[in-house]
Write an enzyme that holds these catalytic residues in place. Sequence first.
Site, PDB file in Angstrom:
ATOM      1  N   ARG A  47       0.879  -1.284  -0.118  1.00  0.00           N
ATOM      2  CA  ARG A  47       0.035  -0.072   0.101  1.00  0.00           C
ATOM      3  C   ARG A  47       0.654   1.261   0.085  1.00  0.00           C
ATOM      4  O   ARG A  47       0.635   2.090  -0.651  1.00  0.00           O
ATOM      5  CB  ARG A  47      -0.874  -0.096   1.327  1.00  0.00           C
ATOM      6  CG  ARG A  47      -1.887   1.306   1.510  1.00  0.00           C
ATOM      7  CD  ARG A  47      -3.408   0.982   2.112  1.00  0.00           C
ATOM      8  NE  ARG A  47      -3.164   0.183   3.167  1.00  0.00           N
ATOM      9  CZ  ARG A  47      -2.765   0.590   4.239  1.00  0.00           C
ATOM     10  NH1 ARG A  47      -2.328   1.648   4.551  1.00  0.00           N
ATOM     11  NH2 ARG A  47      -2.811  -0.114   5.470  1.00  0.00           N
ATOM     12  N   TYR A  99     -15.605  17.121 -16.313  1.00  0.00           N
ATOM     13  CA  TYR A  99     -15.914  15.844 -16.206  1.00  0.00           C
ATOM     14  C   TYR A  99     -17.141  15.520 -15.343  1.00  0.00           C
ATOM     15  O   TYR A  99     -17.112  15.825 -14.376  1.00  0.00           O
ATOM     16  CB  TYR A  99     -14.695  14.731 -15.933  1.00  0.00           C
ATOM     17  CG  TYR A  99     -15.089  13.510 -15.796  1.00  0.00           C
ATOM     18  CD1 TYR A  99     -15.349  12.593 -16.964  1.00  0.00           C
ATOM     19  CD2 TYR A  99     -14.994  12.683 -14.776  1.00  0.00           C
ATOM     20  CE1 TYR A  99     -15.414  11.414 -16.994  1.00  0.00           C
ATOM     21  CE2 TYR A  99     -15.252  11.294 -14.548  1.00  0.00           C
ATOM     22  CZ  TYR A  99     -15.451  10.601 -15.725  1.00  0.00           C
ATOM     23  OH  TYR A  99     -15.698   9.342 -15.686  1.00  0.00           O
ATOM     24  N   ASP A 171      -7.188  19.146 -15.237  1.00  0.00           N
ATOM     25  CA  ASP A 171      -7.391  17.880 -15.635  1.00  0.00           C
ATOM     26  C   ASP A 171      -6.874  17.711 -16.933  1.00  0.00           C
ATOM     27  O   ASP A 171      -7.481  18.374 -17.646  1.00  0.00           O
ATOM     28  CB  ASP A 171      -8.814  17.602 -15.342  1.00  0.00           C
ATOM     29  CG  ASP A 171      -9.274  16.093 -15.751  1.00  0.00           C
ATOM     30  OD1 ASP A 171      -8.400  15.459 -16.746  1.00  0.00           O
ATOM     31  OD2 ASP A 171     -10.317  15.658 -15.640  1.00  0.00           O
ATOM     32  N   LYS A 196      -7.340   6.221 -19.644  1.00  0.00           N
ATOM     33  CA  LYS A 196      -7.452   6.716 -21.056  1.00  0.00           C
ATOM     34  C   LYS A 196      -6.166   6.734 -21.981  1.00  0.00           C
ATOM     35  O   LYS A 196      -5.770   5.670 -22.459  1.00  0.00           O
ATOM     36  CB  LYS A 196      -8.204   8.371 -20.958  1.00  0.00           C
ATOM     37  CG  LYS A 196      -9.354   8.319 -19.952  1.00  0.00           C
ATOM     38  CD  LYS A 196     -10.520   7.479 -20.232  1.00  0.00           C
ATOM     39  CE  LYS A 196     -11.442   7.507 -19.221  1.00  0.00           C
ATOM     40  NZ  LYS A 196     -11.592   8.846 -18.391  1.00  0.00           N
TER      41      LYS A 196
HETATM   42  C1  LIG Z   1     -12.092   9.311 -17.434  1.00  0.00           C
HETATM   43  C2  LIG Z   1     -12.032  10.713 -16.824  1.00  0.00           C
HETATM   44  C3  LIG Z   1     -11.696  10.994 -15.354  1.00  0.00           C
HETATM   45  C4  LIG Z   1     -12.153   9.771 -14.508  1.00  0.00           C
HETATM   46  O1  LIG Z   1     -11.255   9.021 -14.551  1.00  0.00           O
HETATM   47  P1  LIG Z   1     -11.290   7.271 -14.248  1.00  0.00           P
HETATM   48  O2  LIG Z   1     -10.043   6.611 -14.229  1.00  0.00           O
HETATM   49  O3  LIG Z   1     -12.654   6.934 -14.907  1.00  0.00           O
HETATM   50  O4  LIG Z   1     -11.848   7.397 -12.579  1.00  0.00           O
HETATM   51  C5  LIG Z   1     -11.687  12.146 -15.228  1.00  0.00           C
HETATM   52  N1  LIG Z   1     -11.346  13.279 -15.931  1.00  0.00           N
HETATM   53  C6  LIG Z   1     -11.543  13.098 -17.293  1.00  0.00           C
HETATM   54  C7  LIG Z   1     -11.477  14.221 -18.168  1.00  0.00           C
HETATM   55  C8  LIG Z   1     -11.635  11.827 -17.831  1.00  0.00           C
HETATM   56  O5  LIG Z   1     -12.108  11.513 -19.026  1.00  0.00           O
END
Ligand SMILES: *Cc1c(COP(=O)(O)O)cnc(C)c1O
Length: 373
Positions: A47, A99, A171, A196
């Site tokens: 962890r 998001y 982000d 992603k």
């Molecule tokens: C998918 C996404 C998230 C969240 O990420 P997870 O890995 O699904 O928890 C946050 N911001 C954006 C722009 C995203 O496309």
Amino acid sequence: MRLETLAVHAGRKPDPATGAVVPPLHLSTTFLRGEDGSFPHGYIYIRSGNPNRQALEECLKTLEGGSSAITFSSGMAAIMTTFQALSPGDQVLVADDAYYGVGQLLRTHFIPWGLKVNFVDMTDPARVQEALSDETKLVWIETPSNPLLKITDIRHISDLAHQAGAKVVVDGTWTTPVLQRPLELGADLVMHSSTKYFGGHSDLMGGVLIAREDTSFVKQIRTLQINGGAVPSPFDCWLTLRGIQTLPYRMRVHSENAEKIAYFLYTHPAVEQVHYPGLPGHPGHGIATRQMKQFGGMMSIQVKGGAEAAMAVAAKVKIFTRATSLGGTESLIEHRASIEGPQTRTPQNLLRLSIGLEHVEDLIEDLNQALSS
Ligand SMILES: *Cc1c(COP(=O)(O)O)cnc(C)c1O
């Protein structure tokens, strides 16, 4: 060194124990103490640290040009831990088109907990200026935003936030450090969902925060994460580091394909509007041209005829896959409003497209048949 070289080498070196060129996957939950009771390799328990996680953090920190990186079990875990590091009574400004999960998390958990949240249209610096106060601790930017691809001027908003004593988080999931470099534009932290583009193959989940400076706020985030356990698995870290090797090349083709598709859709008679910052008519095109290297693989379109027409297009595509998420090699299409639920502000005739790495002419033909029949 340039980004393509760093993507291949940062955080990777042949395994000293075996000579293996590809880093081994370390699944051990626990690590041996030395004779004096110390931990000679720096690892204690899974962890708090793991070699695959450390290698990935080294790579991400290097790619983004930050001083430290913290990897998480998901993008949302990175977002949640950032807000948890604040205190009840603190104010945060959040992009009104961020998001969907961010707004959900704040409304269901953090506003009841005592965080003061203002959802602000960050494309308008005057509104940001108006909303800033002595209590503002954090400004949360997402650009291009989701799903309308609104463009926020990172440098301008960072300057305003810093004058008010607030930190800035961007982000950067949709851009990755290949297309946009928030830390160089004044942001304090960059967050990514590595589920992603970093992973890039739709087969892992992860998140990361990269900090320009290792401040007490960043240390607080790391402590919270380790105490709470929002850490990624070794295998997800291994897969992410594997995916990153091709990231600069993938981002280039995602962007080139998307640009061609955006121009094609822009003149299509069944399409009401195309939201893509690479189009000269997009309201954020000027800023996007300055702060992005290319315009990315994401776009959304509004089709003529409302929700039903949009659903019909999503049902007719043959190469695009009708599914949520983004950033994989395969192109995806999704009706956003129906996944976001009744509270959504997303237009009902909107389809979000994640443009993949297929041949662009095949993708254009597929969209054309789905829109035309
Ligand atoms: C998918 C996404 C998230 C969240 O990420 P997870 O890995 O699904 O928890 C946050 N911001 C954006 C722009 C995203 O496309």
